[in-house]
Design a protein around this motif. Sequence first.
Motif, PDB file in Angstrom:
ATOM      1  N   MET A 109     -14.632  -4.005   7.797  1.00  0.00           N
ATOM      2  CA  MET A 109     -15.636  -2.951   7.824  1.00  0.00           C
ATOM      3  C   MET A 109     -15.087  -1.615   7.328  1.00  0.00           C
ATOM      4  N   MET A 110     -13.787  -1.503   7.166  1.00  0.00           N
ATOM      5  CA  MET A 110     -13.217  -0.211   6.794  1.00  0.00           C
ATOM      6  C   MET A 110     -13.493   0.111   5.339  1.00  0.00           C
ATOM      7  N   ASN A 111     -13.587   1.418   5.041  1.00  0.00           N
ATOM      8  CA  ASN A 111     -13.790   1.863   3.674  1.00  0.00           C
ATOM      9  C   ASN A 111     -12.485   1.872   2.897  1.00  0.00           C
ATOM     10  N   GLU A 112     -11.423   2.245   3.564  1.00  0.00           N
ATOM     11  CA  GLU A 112     -10.120   2.273   2.934  1.00  0.00           C
ATOM     12  C   GLU A 112      -9.067   1.908   3.970  1.00  0.00           C
ATOM     13  N   ILE A 113      -7.941   1.455   3.497  1.00  0.00           N
ATOM     14  CA  ILE A 113      -6.859   1.099   4.404  1.00  0.00           C
ATOM     15  C   ILE A 113      -6.102   2.365   4.769  1.00  0.00           C
ATOM     16  N   LEU A 114      -5.946   2.592   6.054  1.00  0.00           N
ATOM     17  CA  LEU A 114      -5.243   3.782   6.520  1.00  0.00           C
ATOM     18  C   LEU A 114      -3.737   3.593   6.370  1.00  0.00           C
ATOM     19  N   GLU A 115      -3.064   4.670   5.956  1.00  0.00           N
ATOM     20  CA  GLU A 115      -1.633   4.619   5.689  1.00  0.00           C
ATOM     21  C   GLU A 115      -0.853   5.265   6.827  1.00  0.00           C
ATOM     22  N   ILE A 116       0.160   4.538   7.281  1.00  0.00           N
ATOM     23  CA  ILE A 116       0.956   4.976   8.418  1.00  0.00           C
ATOM     24  C   ILE A 116       2.411   5.148   7.985  1.00  0.00           C
ATOM     25  N   LEU A 117       3.024   6.246   8.417  1.00  0.00           N
ATOM     26  CA  LEU A 117       4.450   6.480   8.202  1.00  0.00           C
ATOM     27  C   LEU A 117       5.197   6.025   9.450  1.00  0.00           C
ATOM     28  N   ILE A 118       6.228   5.213   9.256  1.00  0.00           N
ATOM     29  CA  ILE A 118       7.081   4.765  10.359  1.00  0.00           C
ATOM     30  C   ILE A 118       8.353   5.602  10.350  1.00  0.00           C
ATOM     31  N   VAL A 119       8.641   6.254  11.475  1.00  0.00           N
ATOM     32  CA  VAL A 119       9.876   7.026  11.622  1.00  0.00           C
ATOM     33  C   VAL A 119      10.677   6.369  12.747  1.00  0.00           C
ATOM     34  N   GLU A 120      11.650   5.578  12.369  1.00  0.00           N
ATOM     35  CA  GLU A 120      12.424   4.750  13.304  1.00  0.00           C
ATOM     36  C   GLU A 120      13.794   4.513  12.702  1.00  0.00           C
ATOM     37  N   ASP A 121      14.855   4.738  13.478  1.00  0.00           N
ATOM     38  CA  ASP A 121      16.203   4.586  12.946  1.00  0.00           C
ATOM     39  C   ASP A 121      16.759   3.167  13.036  1.00  0.00           C
ATOM     40  N   ASN A 122      16.110   2.294  13.769  1.00  0.00           N
ATOM     41  CA  ASN A 122      16.563   0.905  13.867  1.00  0.00           C
ATOM     42  C   ASN A 122      15.799   0.065  12.839  1.00  0.00           C
ATOM     43  N   ILE A 123      16.505  -0.467  11.859  1.00  0.00           N
ATOM     44  CA  ILE A 123      15.872  -1.199  10.748  1.00  0.00           C
ATOM     45  C   ILE A 123      15.085  -2.413  11.228  1.00  0.00           C
ATOM     46  N   ILE A 124      15.573  -3.091  12.237  1.00  0.00           N
ATOM     47  CA  ILE A 124      14.862  -4.277  12.742  1.00  0.00           C
ATOM     48  C   ILE A 124      13.545  -3.860  13.389  1.00  0.00           C
ATOM     49  N   ILE A 125      13.579  -2.798  14.190  1.00  0.00           N
ATOM     50  CA  ILE A 125      12.345  -2.310  14.815  1.00  0.00           C
ATOM     51  C   ILE A 125      11.394  -1.792  13.743  1.00  0.00           C
ATOM     52  N   GLN A 126      11.927  -1.130  12.711  1.00  0.00           N
ATOM     53  CA  GLN A 126      11.095  -0.696  11.576  1.00  0.00           C
ATOM     54  C   GLN A 126      10.323  -1.884  11.007  1.00  0.00           C
ATOM     55  N   GLN A 127      11.025  -2.990  10.780  1.00  0.00           N
ATOM     56  CA  GLN A 127      10.390  -4.165  10.188  1.00  0.00           C
ATOM     57  C   GLN A 127       9.351  -4.778  11.123  1.00  0.00           C
ATOM     58  N   VAL A 128       9.638  -4.811  12.413  1.00  0.00           N
ATOM     59  CA  VAL A 128       8.672  -5.342  13.385  1.00  0.00           C
ATOM     60  C   VAL A 128       7.409  -4.480  13.397  1.00  0.00           C
ATOM     61  N   ILE A 129       7.588  -3.159  13.387  1.00  0.00           N
ATOM     62  CA  ILE A 129       6.432  -2.252  13.369  1.00  0.00           C
ATOM     63  C   ILE A 129       5.630  -2.456  12.087  1.00  0.00           C
ATOM     64  N   GLU A 130       6.326  -2.590  10.973  1.00  0.00           N
ATOM     65  CA  GLU A 130       5.631  -2.799   9.699  1.00  0.00           C
ATOM     66  C   GLU A 130       4.801  -4.083   9.722  1.00  0.00           C
ATOM     67  N   ILE A 131       5.372  -5.167  10.203  1.00  0.00           N
ATOM     68  CA  ILE A 131       4.638  -6.443  10.294  1.00  0.00           C
ATOM     69  C   ILE A 131       3.425  -6.280  11.204  1.00  0.00           C
ATOM     70  N   CYS A 132       3.620  -5.594  12.311  1.00  0.00           N
ATOM     71  CA  CYS A 132       2.527  -5.353  13.251  1.00  0.00           C
ATOM     72  C   CYS A 132       1.400  -4.574  12.587  1.00  0.00           C
ATOM     73  N   LEU A 133       1.739  -3.482  11.906  1.00  0.00           N
ATOM     74  CA  LEU A 133       0.722  -2.654  11.258  1.00  0.00           C
ATOM     75  C   LEU A 133      -0.037  -3.427  10.183  1.00  0.00           C
ATOM     76  N   ILE A 134       0.680  -4.177   9.373  1.00  0.00           N
ATOM     77  CA  ILE A 134       0.033  -4.956   8.317  1.00  0.00           C
ATOM     78  C   ILE A 134      -0.901  -6.002   8.928  1.00  0.00           C
ATOM     79  N   SER A 135      -0.459  -6.641  10.014  1.00  0.00           N
ATOM     80  CA  SER A 135      -1.311  -7.655  10.659  1.00  0.00           C
ATOM     81  C   SER A 135      -2.576  -7.036  11.244  1.00  0.00           C
TER      82      SER A 135
END
Length: 143
Positions: free
Chosen positions: A16-42
């Motif tokens: 239903m969205m008009n556009e995909i919202l863009e999120i900036l991740i600010v996290e110093d742990n690369i593994i947590i960065q990747q988990v957050i990214e997967i979560c956001l994309i899902s």
Amino acid sequence: MLYFNINNETIREFFMMNEILEILIVEDNIIIQQVIEICLISLGYAVCGKVASGEAAIDFIKKKKPDAVLMDITLDGHTDGIDAAIAMKKSGPIPIIFLTSSTRAEDLERAKNIPADGFVGKPFRDSDIHAALKSAIPRNTLR
């Protein structure tokens, strides 16, 4: 194994969205960065950037304005997430959600004084992030 709860409501909101919202991740742990990214994309969001320090986050928003920021409090570099959020808010309104495992009372008190647009504790679930983003992002840009 990672598990993300994608239900009919999430799928309906995505389409239903008009556009995909863009999120900036600010996290110093690369593994947590990747988990957050997967979560956001899902959840149907786009990740417009991933940085590990407060300084890099401040520089990033000078070039590109994300729809929201997920910010850890404890970061690499001299600028922590709270100071980075203060600097980012000075450049204009931007929803900032702290995603942190910090339990230090002084950190939480400093973060409340920004004011932060939301807090999500680590460990987190995808539904925690989705709920925080839905409440923080202005209604006219929200899906």
